[in-house]
Design a protein around this motif. Structure first.
Motif, PDB file in Angstrom:
ATOM      1  N   VAL A  83       0.855  -1.178   0.000  1.00  0.00           N
ATOM      2  CA  VAL A  83       0.000   0.000   0.000  1.00  0.00           C
ATOM      3  C   VAL A  83       0.897   1.237   0.000  1.00  0.00           C
ATOM      4  N   LEU A  84       0.521   2.205  -0.837  1.00  0.00           N
ATOM      5  CA  LEU A  84       1.367   3.381  -1.050  1.00  0.00           C
ATOM      6  C   LEU A  84       0.541   4.644  -0.868  1.00  0.00           C
ATOM      7  N   THR A  85       1.131   5.632  -0.185  1.00  0.00           N
ATOM      8  CA  THR A  85       0.464   6.918  -0.133  1.00  0.00           C
ATOM      9  C   THR A  85       1.489   8.038  -0.137  1.00  0.00           C
ATOM     10  N   MET A  86       1.071   9.184  -0.632  1.00  0.00           N
ATOM     11  CA  MET A  86       1.873  10.393  -0.529  1.00  0.00           C
ATOM     12  C   MET A  86       1.117  11.320   0.415  1.00  0.00           C
ATOM     13  N   GLY A  87       1.832  11.873   1.366  1.00  0.00           N
ATOM     14  CA  GLY A  87       1.128  12.752   2.295  1.00  0.00           C
ATOM     15  C   GLY A  87       2.007  13.163   3.448  1.00  0.00           C
ATOM     16  N   PRO A  88       1.437  13.929   4.370  1.00  0.00           N
ATOM     17  CA  PRO A  88       2.189  14.349   5.555  1.00  0.00           C
ATOM     18  C   PRO A  88       2.484  13.143   6.445  1.00  0.00           C
ATOM     19  N   PRO A  89       3.401  13.301   7.419  1.00  0.00           N
ATOM     20  CA  PRO A  89       3.789  12.147   8.251  1.00  0.00           C
ATOM     21  C   PRO A  89       2.594  11.411   8.864  1.00  0.00           C
ATOM     22  N   GLN A  90       1.536  12.153   9.209  1.00  0.00           N
ATOM     23  CA  GLN A  90       0.411  11.460   9.867  1.00  0.00           C
ATOM     24  C   GLN A  90      -0.362  10.540   8.918  1.00  0.00           C
ATOM     25  N   ALA A  91      -0.057  10.591   7.625  1.00  0.00           N
ATOM     26  CA  ALA A  91      -0.688   9.656   6.682  1.00  0.00           C
ATOM     27  C   ALA A  91      -0.281   8.216   6.999  1.00  0.00           C
ATOM     28  N   GLU A  92       0.755   8.083   7.842  1.00  0.00           N
ATOM     29  CA  GLU A  92       1.170   6.758   8.291  1.00  0.00           C
ATOM     30  C   GLU A  92      -0.006   6.025   8.948  1.00  0.00           C
ATOM     31  N   ASN A  93      -0.887   6.773   9.592  1.00  0.00           N
ATOM     32  CA  ASN A  93      -2.053   6.136  10.232  1.00  0.00           C
ATOM     33  C   ASN A  93      -2.926   5.413   9.218  1.00  0.00           C
ATOM     34  N   SER A 128       0.598  12.504  -9.230  1.00  0.00           N
ATOM     35  CA  SER A 128       0.705  11.229  -9.942  1.00  0.00           C
ATOM     36  C   SER A 128       2.152  10.980 -10.392  1.00  0.00           C
ATOM     37  N   TYR A 129       2.894  12.060 -10.699  1.00  0.00           N
ATOM     38  CA  TYR A 129       4.314  11.908 -11.019  1.00  0.00           C
ATOM     39  C   TYR A 129       5.068  11.365  -9.812  1.00  0.00           C
ATOM     40  N   THR A 130       4.778  11.945  -8.623  1.00  0.00           N
ATOM     41  CA  THR A 130       5.459  11.522  -7.395  1.00  0.00           C
ATOM     42  C   THR A 130       5.159  10.059  -7.092  1.00  0.00           C
ATOM     43  N   LEU A 131       3.877   9.687  -7.168  1.00  0.00           N
ATOM     44  CA  LEU A 131       3.498   8.294  -6.878  1.00  0.00           C
ATOM     45  C   LEU A 131       4.116   7.338  -7.895  1.00  0.00           C
ATOM     46  N   ALA A 132       4.130   7.751  -9.174  1.00  0.00           N
ATOM     47  CA  ALA A 132       4.727   6.906 -10.224  1.00  0.00           C
ATOM     48  C   ALA A 132       6.214   6.715  -9.956  1.00  0.00           C
ATOM     49  N   THR A 190      11.677  10.043   0.832  1.00  0.00           N
ATOM     50  CA  THR A 190      11.640  11.471   0.514  1.00  0.00           C
ATOM     51  C   THR A 190      11.743  11.639  -1.007  1.00  0.00           C
ATOM     52  N   ALA A 191      11.716  12.895  -1.442  1.00  0.00           N
ATOM     53  CA  ALA A 191      11.853  13.193  -2.872  1.00  0.00           C
ATOM     54  C   ALA A 191      13.164  12.629  -3.411  1.00  0.00           C
ATOM     55  N   ASP A 213      12.493  14.236 -10.266  1.00  0.00           N
ATOM     56  CA  ASP A 213      12.985  15.512 -10.790  1.00  0.00           C
ATOM     57  C   ASP A 213      12.414  16.634  -9.917  1.00  0.00           C
ATOM     58  N   PRO A 214      13.252  17.393  -9.193  1.00  0.00           N
ATOM     59  CA  PRO A 214      12.737  18.405  -8.264  1.00  0.00           C
ATOM     60  C   PRO A 214      11.805  19.408  -8.947  1.00  0.00           C
ATOM     61  N   ALA A 215      12.043  19.700 -10.214  1.00  0.00           N
ATOM     62  CA  ALA A 215      11.226  20.695 -10.915  1.00  0.00           C
ATOM     63  C   ALA A 215       9.802  20.197 -11.167  1.00  0.00           C
ATOM     64  N   ALA A 216       9.615  18.855 -11.085  1.00  0.00           N
ATOM     65  CA  ALA A 216       8.294  18.292 -11.380  1.00  0.00           C
ATOM     66  C   ALA A 216       7.472  18.071 -10.115  1.00  0.00           C
ATOM     67  N   LEU A 217       8.003  18.529  -8.966  1.00  0.00           N
ATOM     68  CA  LEU A 217       7.343  18.247  -7.688  1.00  0.00           C
ATOM     69  C   LEU A 217       6.616  19.464  -7.131  1.00  0.00           C
ATOM     70  N   GLY A 218       5.670  19.207  -6.258  1.00  0.00           N
ATOM     71  CA  GLY A 218       5.009  20.245  -5.475  1.00  0.00           C
ATOM     72  C   GLY A 218       4.383  21.329  -6.347  1.00  0.00           C
ATOM     73  N   LEU A 219       4.338  22.524  -5.774  1.00  0.00           N
ATOM     74  CA  LEU A 219       3.698  23.647  -6.463  1.00  0.00           C
ATOM     75  C   LEU A 219       4.377  23.948  -7.801  1.00  0.00           C
ATOM     76  N   ASP A 220       5.725  23.858  -7.827  1.00  0.00           N
ATOM     77  CA  ASP A 220       6.464  24.159  -9.069  1.00  0.00           C
ATOM     78  C   ASP A 220       6.101  23.190 -10.193  1.00  0.00           C
ATOM     79  N   GLY A 221       5.852  21.950  -9.818  1.00  0.00           N
ATOM     80  CA  GLY A 221       5.545  20.949 -10.843  1.00  0.00           C
ATOM     81  C   GLY A 221       4.066  20.860 -11.162  1.00  0.00           C
TER      82      GLY A 221
END
Lengths: 260, 384
Positions: free
Chosen positions: A58-68, A98-102, A205-206, A212-220
């Motif tokens: 099982v995979l998720t992207m999220g803040p640390p509390q997503a561990e729950n 979806s880029y991050t999860l992929a 982590t990233a 690719d840092p440019a494809a992440l977060g708000l910038d990506g």
């Protein structure tokens, strides 16, 4: 068979509030739950393992509390859990997510099936699942309501449409997004919950997922949220009364007037 | 009230509560009406590992004790005392094996019970042996490596549905209660049949049938402990199972009270909710206090059993007596608060009243519990 389930932690839908200034969801103080549609994906992943053998990650992207949410998924029968979490992911839209999860899935390595809920109950976009398959360059079938046949090479599934369903045959690996008609999720088991308590999800982590840092977060993220608002409620329709023939004629005139 | 449960017990209670709310409550009226056995619910309980909470880990359980079993029984009973009995009755059938069985017997039977793959049942009562359990007529005659059972057991909970039956039968009539022995009989054994399903006032989702033995041959290895121990095993079993019945009673009482409290806040008469009337408030206060007192006694007793205390007969009898009387009183008062609606089967509370009644009768009537309690008290006084 290796099945990967992508899940999201969402605010409990009975308690959704929007920040009037930023137009984003207020997440503080709101109970987080596994996105209801993802629960069907988890259940189907566990059923596929029971049917074909193998394991479920099982995979998720999220803040640390997503561990729950990941622990809960282990309690429901998943074998391993991966949390991708990094401040650099903040502000991700569906494309960056979806880029991050992929990227994380590439690091996980071999897989046969990826399962996602058809959409998340908070954003309601239904884009992340298809986005992942695009980034991974694998086939996707959305709105799956039944996995009829599955082997190491291919699967035959039923895909829900508005009028009925399509039967789709696809080679594996493939990504499926699933609808609630697929199954009835089981209750957690005590042994699973005990296992979940001591389980240690992998945390990446990233950098770990070599993204690719440019494809992440708000910038990506090409998406910009300009405004979120509640649409005006529709006004009630006009009721025509009288003799059926007269009403029909009147209706025809009205329709002509609005150039339908 | 905080009962200082362990983290695992809280987990067990919360899961049982979730299943009761989401899976049992919506179907309770259906099973009450149809008197069908709730196999789909048994499957959910099995898959969630709840059948194993009180069984040792080496037999596939979770290593808890009677308190863990009570927590599950109570939560399930809040939604349906009848469906809860499929669970609790299995505990009753499993206890003789757990308490007195050989290592081989435990290994053979307990893992399937812990996994919920097989239900269990306990067979002692007969047509002429109710409270007077010593006058059982079912016999077990030893022939070579076998015992041959003959006789009819009556009102057996889970009969027909369960796979594993612990049966009390006489191996030596001349010795009376000292001639009784306990056996394990598996469903499907030749010469074992089930009578018609009884129609009951309450706990209608529970299967209650005769178990009839006609020259039923079982291996001698199915004898639990040794010949003549049957009555001792039965009494020790009841010492551990009565807190379970008491927990069922607490659950039924709490379930009825929850309905009554909700209803009293929404039912308007004389322009105000009936919960505004002191007459109703005092009823609710008494109900709440009685339920909490019963729960406290049941948990304390279960903890005493789990501590390995040598004699728990008195305390178990007290817990069962008090909790079952509370259940009957509280469920009756819940119907009273609902008034005419409470008497209607479209509303849920009359079922609690019907279900509560059995807790004053089975596994020893309230009168038998008082006999046990008084006998223990007098015995203790003599010893002083």
């Amino acid at each position: 068979m290796h099945i990967i389930v992508c899940i999201k932690q969402v605010p409990n839908t009975t308690d959704v509030r929007i920040d009037p200034v930023t137009n984003t969801l207020i997440r503080e103080g709101v109970e987080s739950v596994i996105n209801p549609f993802d629960a069907y994906a988890i259940e189907e992943a566990v059923r596929l393992r029971e049917r074909c053998g193998g394991r479920v990650t099982v995979l998720t992207m999220g803040p640390p509390q997503a561990e729950n949410a990941l622990r809960e998924a282990i309690g429901l029968g998943c074998d391993e859990a991966v949390l991708v979490s990094d401040r650099k992911f903040a502000g991700s839209d569906t494309w960056a997510t979806s880029y991050t999860l992929a990227s994380a899935i590439k690091k996980i390595g071999d897989f046969d099936v990826i399962l996602c809920g058809k959409q998340a109950s908070d954003g309601d976009t239904a884009q992340v699942g298809p986005g992942i398959s695009t980034h991974l360059d694998i086939p996707q079938v959305t709105y799956v309501k039944k996995i009829e046949e599955i082997s190491a090479e291919k699967a035959k599934v039923e895909r829900m449409t508005e009028e009925g369903y399509d039967v789709v045959e696809t080679p594996l690996p493939c990504l499926f997004t699933v609808v609630k008609e697929l199954n009835t999720p089981r209750m957690p088991s005590l042994k699973g919950m005990l296992r979940a308590k001591s389980a240690k999800p992998l945390k990446w982590t990233a950098e770990d997922i070599e993204a690719d840092p440019a494809a992440l977060g708000l910038d990506g993220s090409p998406t910009r949220v300009i405004k979120i608002f509640t649409p005006e409620p529709r006004k009630g329709g006009e009721m025509l009364k009288g003799d059926t023939a007269d009403v029909a004629a009147e209706l025809a005139e009205l329709l002509k007037d609005i150039a339908l | 009230m905080d009962y200082l449960l362990t983290e695992q017990q809280v987990m067990i209670r919360d899961l049982a509560r979730k299943i009761a709310e989401e899976k049992i409550r919506p179907v309770a009226a259906h099973y009450d009406e149809t008197e069908e056995f709730a196999w789909p619910i048994m499957k959910v309980l099995a898959d969630s590992d709840l059948f194993g909470v009180y069984l040792p880990e080496q037999y596939g359980g979770l290593g808890g004790g009677i308190l863990d079993m009570c927590l599950v029984t109570e939560e399930l009973s809040k939604a349906c005392g009848g469906i809860a009995l499929g669970y609790a009755g299995t505990g009753l059938g499993a206890l003789p094996i757990l308490l007195h069985g050989s290592e081989e017997q435990k290994k053979k039977y307990l893992p399937d019970i812990a996994a919920g793959k097989k239900l269990a049942a306990f067979c002692i009562t007969e047509a002429e042996a109710g409270s007077d359990a010593g006058s059982i007529k079912t016999t077990a005659r030893k022939e070579g490596g076998k015992y041959i059972l003959n006789g009819t057991k009556q009102w057996i909970t889970n009969a027909g549905e369960a796979e594993i039956y612990t049966v009390i039968a006489s191996t030596d009539k001349s010795k009376g209660v000292r001639g009784a022995s306990a056996f394990v009989v598996e469903k499907g054994t030749k010469g074992m049949e089930f009578g018609k399903k009884e129609k009951k006032l309450g706990i209608r989702a529970s299967a209650t049938r005769e178990v009839i033995f006609t020259d039923c041959e079982i291996p001698a290895a199915n004898l639990i402990s040794r010949e003549g121990m049957g009555f001792v095993i039965a009494l020790k079993t009841f010492d551990c199972s009565r807190p379970g019945v008491a927990a069922q009673a607490v659950g039924i009482a709490q379930g009825a009270l929850d309905h009554a409290l909700d209803y009293s806040r929404t039912r308007v008469q004389f322009d105000q909710p009936i919960s505004a009337f002191q007459a109703v408030q005092h009823m609710l206060a008494d109900m709440g206090t009685q339920v909490e007192a019963a729960r406290a006694l049941v948990y304390a007793t279960a903890r005493m059993v789990d501590s390995g205390a040598k004699s728990v007969a008195k305390e178990s009898a007290m817990a069962k007596l008090f909790a079952s009387e509370v259940a009957m009183k509280v469920a009756t008062d819940a119907v009273q608060i609902f008034g005419g609606y409470g008497y209607m089967r479209d509303y849920p509370v009359e079922k609690y009243m019907r279900d509560a009644k059995i807790t004053q009768i089975y596994e020893g009537t309230s009168q038998i519990q008082r006999n046990v309690i008084a006998a223990s008290m007098i015995k203790e006084a003599i010893k002083k």
